[in-house]
Design an enzyme around this catalytic site. Structure first.
Site, PDB file in Angstrom:
ATOM      1  N   HIS A   1      70.018 -55.440  63.826  1.00  0.00           N
ATOM      2  CA  HIS A   1      69.073 -56.548  63.628  1.00  0.00           C
ATOM      3  C   HIS A   1      67.992 -56.111  62.642  1.00  0.00           C
ATOM      4  CE1 HIS A   1      66.681 -60.042  64.635  1.00  0.00           C
ATOM      5  NE2 HIS A   1      65.631 -59.261  64.855  1.00  0.00           N
TER       6      HIS A   1
ATOM      7  N   ALA B   1     106.644 -53.189  27.251  1.00  0.00           N
ATOM      8  CA  ALA B   1     107.833 -52.596  27.880  1.00  0.00           C
ATOM      9  C   ALA B   1     108.832 -53.673  28.271  1.00  0.00           C
ATOM     10  CB  ALA B   1     107.414 -51.820  29.128  1.00  0.00           C
TER      11      ALA B   1
ATOM     12  N   VAL C   1      88.330 -69.192  40.545  1.00  0.00           N
ATOM     13  CA  VAL C   1      87.834 -69.057  39.168  1.00  0.00           C
ATOM     14  C   VAL C   1      86.833 -70.179  38.864  1.00  0.00           C
ATOM     15  CG1 VAL C   1      88.470 -69.184  36.730  1.00  0.00           C
ATOM     16  CG2 VAL C   1      89.870 -67.840  38.302  1.00  0.00           C
ATOM     17  N   ALA C   2      87.205 -71.414  39.217  1.00  0.00           N
ATOM     18  CA  ALA C   2      86.332 -72.571  38.942  1.00  0.00           C
ATOM     19  C   ALA C   2      84.974 -72.393  39.616  1.00  0.00           C
ATOM     20  CB  ALA C   2      87.012 -73.850  39.431  1.00  0.00           C
TER      21      ALA C   2
ATOM     22  N   GLY D   1      94.071 -51.145  33.593  1.00  0.00           N
ATOM     23  CA  GLY D   1      93.212 -51.933  34.498  1.00  0.00           C
ATOM     24  C   GLY D   1      93.646 -53.374  34.637  1.00  0.00           C
TER      25      GLY D   1
HETATM   26  C1  LIG Z   1      88.504 -64.523  36.297  1.00  0.00           C
HETATM   27  C2  LIG Z   1      89.218 -63.794  37.406  1.00  0.00           C
HETATM   28  C3  LIG Z   1      88.489 -63.193  38.410  1.00  0.00           C
HETATM   29  C4  LIG Z   1      89.138 -62.520  39.448  1.00  0.00           C
HETATM   30  N1  LIG Z   1      88.378 -61.958  40.423  1.00  0.00           N
HETATM   31  C5  LIG Z   1      88.984 -61.342  41.458  1.00  0.00           C
HETATM   32  C6  LIG Z   1      88.217 -60.747  42.481  1.00  0.00           C
HETATM   33  O1  LIG Z   1      86.980 -60.775  42.462  1.00  0.00           O
HETATM   34  N2  LIG Z   1      88.861 -60.127  43.494  1.00  0.00           N
HETATM   35  C7  LIG Z   1      90.227 -60.076  43.549  1.00  0.00           C
HETATM   36  O2  LIG Z   1      90.773 -59.506  44.480  1.00  0.00           O
HETATM   37  N3  LIG Z   1      90.989 -60.626  42.571  1.00  0.00           N
HETATM   38  C8  LIG Z   1      90.397 -61.255  41.539  1.00  0.00           C
HETATM   39  N4  LIG Z   1      91.157 -61.800  40.540  1.00  0.00           N
HETATM   40  C9  LIG Z   1      92.637 -61.681  40.632  1.00  0.00           C
HETATM   41  C10 LIG Z   1      93.084 -60.284  40.166  1.00  0.00           C
HETATM   42  O3  LIG Z   1      92.570 -60.031  38.888  1.00  0.00           O
HETATM   43  C11 LIG Z   1      94.601 -60.217  40.143  1.00  0.00           C
HETATM   44  O4  LIG Z   1      95.106 -60.590  41.406  1.00  0.00           O
HETATM   45  C12 LIG Z   1      95.075 -58.812  39.829  1.00  0.00           C
HETATM   46  O5  LIG Z   1      94.592 -58.398  38.575  1.00  0.00           O
HETATM   47  C13 LIG Z   1      96.602 -58.764  39.828  1.00  0.00           C
HETATM   48  O6  LIG Z   1      97.027 -57.461  39.523  1.00  0.00           O
HETATM   49  P1  LIG Z   1      98.457 -57.207  38.878  1.00  0.00           P
HETATM   50  O7  LIG Z   1      98.598 -55.723  38.788  1.00  0.00           O
HETATM   51  O8  LIG Z   1      99.495 -57.972  39.562  1.00  0.00           O
HETATM   52  O9  LIG Z   1      98.386 -57.847  37.415  1.00  0.00           O
HETATM   53  P2  LIG Z   1      97.352 -57.758  36.219  1.00  0.00           P
HETATM   54  O10 LIG Z   1      96.032 -57.279  36.655  1.00  0.00           O
HETATM   55  O11 LIG Z   1      97.452 -59.056  35.521  1.00  0.00           O
HETATM   56  O12 LIG Z   1      97.956 -56.605  35.293  1.00  0.00           O
HETATM   57  C14 LIG Z   1      99.176 -56.739  34.645  1.00  0.00           C
HETATM   58  C15 LIG Z   1      99.197 -55.763  33.488  1.00  0.00           C
HETATM   59  O13 LIG Z   1     100.502 -55.685  32.974  1.00  0.00           O
HETATM   60  C16 LIG Z   1     100.447 -55.588  31.572  1.00  0.00           C
HETATM   61  N5  LIG Z   1     101.751 -56.048  31.086  1.00  0.00           N
HETATM   62  C17 LIG Z   1     102.335 -57.257  31.286  1.00  0.00           C
HETATM   63  N6  LIG Z   1     103.570 -57.274  30.738  1.00  0.00           N
HETATM   64  C18 LIG Z   1     103.757 -56.061  30.166  1.00  0.00           C
HETATM   65  C19 LIG Z   1     104.826 -55.469  29.455  1.00  0.00           C
HETATM   66  N7  LIG Z   1     105.967 -56.116  29.233  1.00  0.00           N
HETATM   67  N8  LIG Z   1     104.673 -54.195  29.010  1.00  0.00           N
HETATM   68  C20 LIG Z   1     103.517 -53.503  29.229  1.00  0.00           C
HETATM   69  N9  LIG Z   1     102.478 -54.009  29.905  1.00  0.00           N
HETATM   70  C21 LIG Z   1     102.598 -55.264  30.374  1.00  0.00           C
HETATM   71  C22 LIG Z   1      99.281 -56.495  31.195  1.00  0.00           C
HETATM   72  O14 LIG Z   1      98.777 -56.150  29.920  1.00  0.00           O
HETATM   73  C23 LIG Z   1      98.301 -56.175  32.310  1.00  0.00           C
HETATM   74  O15 LIG Z   1      97.479 -55.098  31.968  1.00  0.00           O
HETATM   75  C24 LIG Z   1      90.553 -62.448  39.468  1.00  0.00           C
HETATM   76  C25 LIG Z   1      91.297 -63.041  38.448  1.00  0.00           C
HETATM   77  C26 LIG Z   1      90.642 -63.705  37.427  1.00  0.00           C
HETATM   78  C27 LIG Z   1      91.455 -64.325  36.336  1.00  0.00           C
HETATM   79  N1  LIG Z   2      87.094 -63.639  44.149  1.00  0.00           N
HETATM   80  C1  LIG Z   2      88.397 -63.567  44.014  1.00  0.00           C
HETATM   81  O1  LIG Z   2      89.086 -62.930  44.794  1.00  0.00           O
HETATM   82  C2  LIG Z   2      89.057 -64.260  42.870  1.00  0.00           C
HETATM   83  C3  LIG Z   2      88.304 -64.717  41.806  1.00  0.00           C
HETATM   84  C4  LIG Z   2      88.958 -65.375  40.772  1.00  0.00           C
HETATM   85  C5  LIG Z   2      90.335 -65.542  40.812  1.00  0.00           C
HETATM   86  N2  LIG Z   2      91.030 -65.061  41.848  1.00  0.00           N
HETATM   87  C6  LIG Z   2      92.481 -65.280  41.948  1.00  0.00           C
HETATM   88  O2  LIG Z   2      93.014 -65.647  40.702  1.00  0.00           O
HETATM   89  C7  LIG Z   2      93.957 -66.699  40.862  1.00  0.00           C
HETATM   90  C8  LIG Z   2      93.630 -67.832  39.916  1.00  0.00           C
HETATM   91  O3  LIG Z   2      92.425 -68.499  40.325  1.00  0.00           O
HETATM   92  P1  LIG Z   2      92.261 -70.056  40.133  1.00  0.00           P
HETATM   93  O4  LIG Z   2      90.955 -70.465  40.670  1.00  0.00           O
HETATM   94  O5  LIG Z   2      92.613 -70.399  38.727  1.00  0.00           O
HETATM   95  O6  LIG Z   2      93.450 -70.637  41.019  1.00  0.00           O
HETATM   96  P2  LIG Z   2      93.482 -71.174  42.510  1.00  0.00           P
HETATM   97  O7  LIG Z   2      94.914 -71.287  42.841  1.00  0.00           O
HETATM   98  O8  LIG Z   2      92.589 -70.381  43.396  1.00  0.00           O
HETATM   99  O9  LIG Z   2      92.844 -72.619  42.425  1.00  0.00           O
HETATM  100  C9  LIG Z   2      93.396 -73.590  41.600  1.00  0.00           C
HETATM  101  C10 LIG Z   2      92.636 -74.898  41.802  1.00  0.00           C
HETATM  102  O10 LIG Z   2      93.050 -75.813  40.814  1.00  0.00           O
HETATM  103  C11 LIG Z   2      93.416 -77.029  41.419  1.00  0.00           C
HETATM  104  N3  LIG Z   2      94.454 -77.626  40.583  1.00  0.00           N
HETATM  105  C12 LIG Z   2      95.736 -77.240  40.453  1.00  0.00           C
HETATM  106  N4  LIG Z   2      96.369 -78.001  39.543  1.00  0.00           N
HETATM  107  C13 LIG Z   2      95.455 -78.884  39.083  1.00  0.00           C
HETATM  108  C14 LIG Z   2      95.475 -79.921  38.116  1.00  0.00           C
HETATM  109  N5  LIG Z   2      96.593 -80.222  37.441  1.00  0.00           N
HETATM  110  N6  LIG Z   2      94.332 -80.605  37.905  1.00  0.00           N
HETATM  111  C15 LIG Z   2      93.197 -80.315  38.567  1.00  0.00           C
HETATM  112  N7  LIG Z   2      93.114 -79.335  39.475  1.00  0.00           N
HETATM  113  C16 LIG Z   2      94.227 -78.631  39.733  1.00  0.00           C
HETATM  114  C17 LIG Z   2      93.862 -76.670  42.809  1.00  0.00           C
HETATM  115  O11 LIG Z   2      93.706 -77.769  43.679  1.00  0.00           O
HETATM  116  C18 LIG Z   2      92.892 -75.541  43.135  1.00  0.00           C
HETATM  117  O12 LIG Z   2      91.663 -76.029  43.598  1.00  0.00           O
HETATM  118  C19 LIG Z   2      93.886 -67.159  42.308  1.00  0.00           C
HETATM  119  O13 LIG Z   2      95.037 -66.752  42.983  1.00  0.00           O
HETATM  120  C20 LIG Z   2      92.685 -66.475  42.862  1.00  0.00           C
HETATM  121  O14 LIG Z   2      92.877 -66.034  44.187  1.00  0.00           O
HETATM  122  C21 LIG Z   2      90.419 -64.437  42.895  1.00  0.00           C
END
Ligand SMILES: Cc1cc2nc3c(=O)[nH]c(=O)nc-3n(C[C@H](O)[C@H](O)[C@H](O)COP(=O)(O)OP(=O)(O)OC[C@H]3O[C@@H](n4cnc5c(N)ncnc54)[C@H](O)[C@@H]3O)c2cc1C
Ligand SMILES: NC(=O)c1ccc[n+]([C@@H]2O[C@H](COP(=O)([O-])OP(=O)(O)OC[C@H]3O[C@@H](n4cnc5c(N)ncnc54)[C@H](O)[C@@H]3O)[C@@H](O)[C@H]2O)c1
Length: 496
Positions: free
Chosen positions: A474, A118, A199-200, A43
């Site tokens: 509506h 891996a 995230v913020a 996941g």
């Molecule tokens: C707090 C937060 C909230 C978010 N909310 C949303 C949201 O609401 N909607 C949205 O669209 N996106 C959201 N995101 C972003 C979303 O989680 C990521 O864009 C997405 O998970 C990326 O998928 P990925 O498969 O590239 O990597 P990841 O989900 O990071 O998965 C990578 C996987 O690879 C594994 N891995 C890494 N290196 C190795 C290795 N060498 N060997 C074996 N396994 C390995 C890791 O353990 C991990 O399980 C959020 C992110 C954060 C941090």
């Molecule tokens: N609902 C969602 O889809 C969702 C939720 C959470 C995270 N995410 C994804 O996860 C990734 C990470 O999220 P995120 O909010 O950490 O990144 P982000 O790239 O969305 O935002 C980063 C923020 O930090 C600021 N920033 C960058 N450097 C800085 C510094 N040195 N000091 C102060 N501010 C600084 C930027 O101006 C920006 O506002 C993003 O790509 C986001 O799309 C998506």
């Protein structure tokens, strides 16, 4: 597709949205698939530390927030307290249900889980079979440390990303990232959030709704500074309404942490100082500090260089539009490829890569219309181009922006919420073709649910006059988008 030379047709490294969607689609197409994952369960970030646990907590905090505000409807309710243990159980069981469901789906499709860290080898496998470079994956068993090697015709790298620390300031007990924020044993009494991206804003909203004292330090003049300006300023205003102390033009200069929980953040006010002629240096103290300034791709392991996978200056893997890296037979999907770091983008990339490997002829991911959502309170959603982007890209003429204040929408009024929609329309450059919608930017209650319609309209380049003929039920929030389309088409109904 049986293949005798290799152990698998495809080995995918990483089981987040990018990796698991590749594995599921490849298996559906008859390919044999091994899915390597170092975590205990599949996941990735999304299911375990991202999308799912954050939205579960946001759902719970919103429930409490709405209960406390019900007085305005004549309903007297009070929150007696939060059983944080049960709240965490609810969040964890939501995650568990999702990861177990995913494991079941992978099993049903006969995807083999290869548990461990891996890496791609440059030489042939331990078995002595002759294979070309970059087709062997070694997996280190987390318990014994022993490595096993597997070969595959194709390798898909989906190693994801990790939280980025502030330059020169490491994460600690009181300066935390989103992973730690999800593991806290209670809502913090006070918190400083650094950053103003997804995230913020999601954590700031969540904590403010739960009663924490939240200060958010944004570097620019509004939150979501990369988005449409009106969305950023409206959301900044609405966040203040739910109690977030948004400090704009704030650049962090340092953080003092003591032996115990607690930290003082020093920051410099930028443009605001000049206008107010005040001291440039300010500080704020809180129990914890969340650093949410973006994420770094997991592409720094030595094997990326050894195998020769090209990356750009920001360490993102360079791919063509179908996901091929610089090394034949090695593909990349998800956060490591740069661009929008979103689960739904990674899902689509995974499907495209699997179909390309299987010899189908998939269309590349349509990056321009990927919906972006922030689950703040209220929510923000965007699809397509802002006015500035449409004007500067050279593809469009006669770019127009249409604004609809969501207070004109009956459901928004009933919910006692607020918001705004900004629709960008234009004509294709150099043609007298009909006006089309090139961008939809929204802030307001439940606007995440309107992004699907916006994506259809923008992605299909539906003429504005046709899009404005869609009938919206509506009274729904979706009518707000319908009204914006009518207004953009020059025939507003319930608005001026
Ligand atoms: C707090 C937060 C909230 C978010 N909310 C949303 C949201 O609401 N909607 C949205 O669209 N996106 C959201 N995101 C972003 C979303 O989680 C990521 O864009 C997405 O998970 C990326 O998928 P990925 O498969 O590239 O990597 P990841 O989900 O990071 O998965 C990578 C996987 O690879 C594994 N891995 C890494 N290196 C190795 C290795 N060498 N060997 C074996 N396994 C390995 C890791 O353990 C991990 O399980 C959020 C992110 C954060 C941090
Ligand atoms: N609902 C969602 O889809 C969702 C939720 C959470 C995270 N995410 C994804 O996860 C990734 C990470 O999220 P995120 O909010 O950490 O990144 P982000 O790239 O969305 O935002 C980063 C923020 O930090 C600021 N920033 C960058 N450097 C800085 C510094 N040195 N000091 C102060 N501010 C600084 C930027 O101006 C920006 O506002 C993003 O790509 C986001 O799309 C998506």
């Amino acid at each position: 597709m049986a293949n005798t030379k290799y152990d698998y047709d495809v080995i995918v490294i990483g089981s987040g949205p990018g990796g698991y969607s590749t594995a599921l689609r490849a298996a559906q197409l008859g390919l044999s698939v091994g899915l390597a994952e170092r975590d205990d369960q599949p996941g990735g970030t999304c299911l375990n530390r991202g999308c799912i646990p954050t939205k579960a907590l946001i759902h719970a905090a919103r429930t409490m927030y709405h209960a406390q505000r019900a007085e305005r409807f004549g309903i007297m309710m009070s929150v007696d307290g939060i059983d944080f243990g049960r709240l965490q159980d609810y969040k964890d069981s939501t995650v568990r249900t999702m990861t177990e469901g995913l494991s079941g789906l992978l099993r049903a499709r006969k995807v083999e889980m290869l548990r461990g860290e891996a890496r791609v080898l440059t030489d042939g496998p331990a078995t002595g079979e002759t294979v070309s470079d970059g087709h062997t994956v070694a997996i280190r068993d987390p318990e014994t440390g022993a490595e096993r090697s597997f070969t595959a015709r194709h390798i898909v790298v989906a190693t994801g990303s990790r939280p980025r620390p502030l330059p020169g300031i490491s994460f600690s007990q009181s300066v935390i990232d989103s992973d730690t924020a999800l593991r806290l044993n209670g809502f913090p009494r006070s918190v400083i959030v650094i950053g103003s991206g997804a995230v913020a804003l999601e954590f700031a909203s969540l904590w403010a709704m739960a009663g924490s004292q939240v200060t958010l330090l944004a570097r620019k003049g509004s939150v979501l500074s990369q988005w449409n300006r009106r969305i950023g300023t409206t959301l900044t205003r609405e966040l203040k309404r739910i109690g977030v102390n948004v400090v704009t033009h704030a650049s962090v200069t340092g953080i003092d942490t003591g032996a115990n929980l607690g930290a003082t953040v020093h920051y410099r006010r930028g443009e605001a100082d000049k206008a107010r002629n005040e001291s440039a240096d300010e500080s704020a103290a809180a129990e914890i500090v969340l650093v949410a300034i973006g994420r770094n791709p997991n592409t720094d392991e030595d094997w990326f260089d050894a195998v020769g996978i090209d990356r750009n200056n920001h360490h993102y893997v360079v791919t063509d539009e179908l996901g091929r890296t610089s090394v034949p037979g090695i593909w990349a999907v998800g956060d490591i490829t740069g661009g929008y770091e979103l689960a739904h983008r990674a899902f689509e990339q995974g499907i495209v890569v699997a179909e390309a490997i299987a010899g189908l002829n998939p269309q590349p991911v349509l990056e321009r219309t990927i919906p972006r959502i922030v689950f703040s309170t209220p929510e923000a959603a965007a699809v397509g181009l802002t006015r500035d982007e449409a004007e500067s890209c050279g593809d469009y003429d006669d770019v127009k922006e249409t604004i609809y204040p969501m207070l004109g929408n009956a459901r928004t009024l009933m919910a006692a919420e607020n918001g705004s929609i900004c629709l960008v329309s234009a004509r294709r450059h150099g043609s007298d073709s009909p006006r089309i919608v090139v961008g939809v930017h929204m802030v307001g209650p439940e606007v995440s649910e309107l992004s699907g319609e916006a994506e259809q309209i923008v992605g299909n380049e539906t003429p504005l006059s046709e899009a404005a003929r869609l009938i919206h039920p509506h009274p729904t929030f979706s009518e707000a988008l319908g009204e914006t389309l009518l207004k953009a088409d020059g025939r507003p109904l319930h608005t001026r």
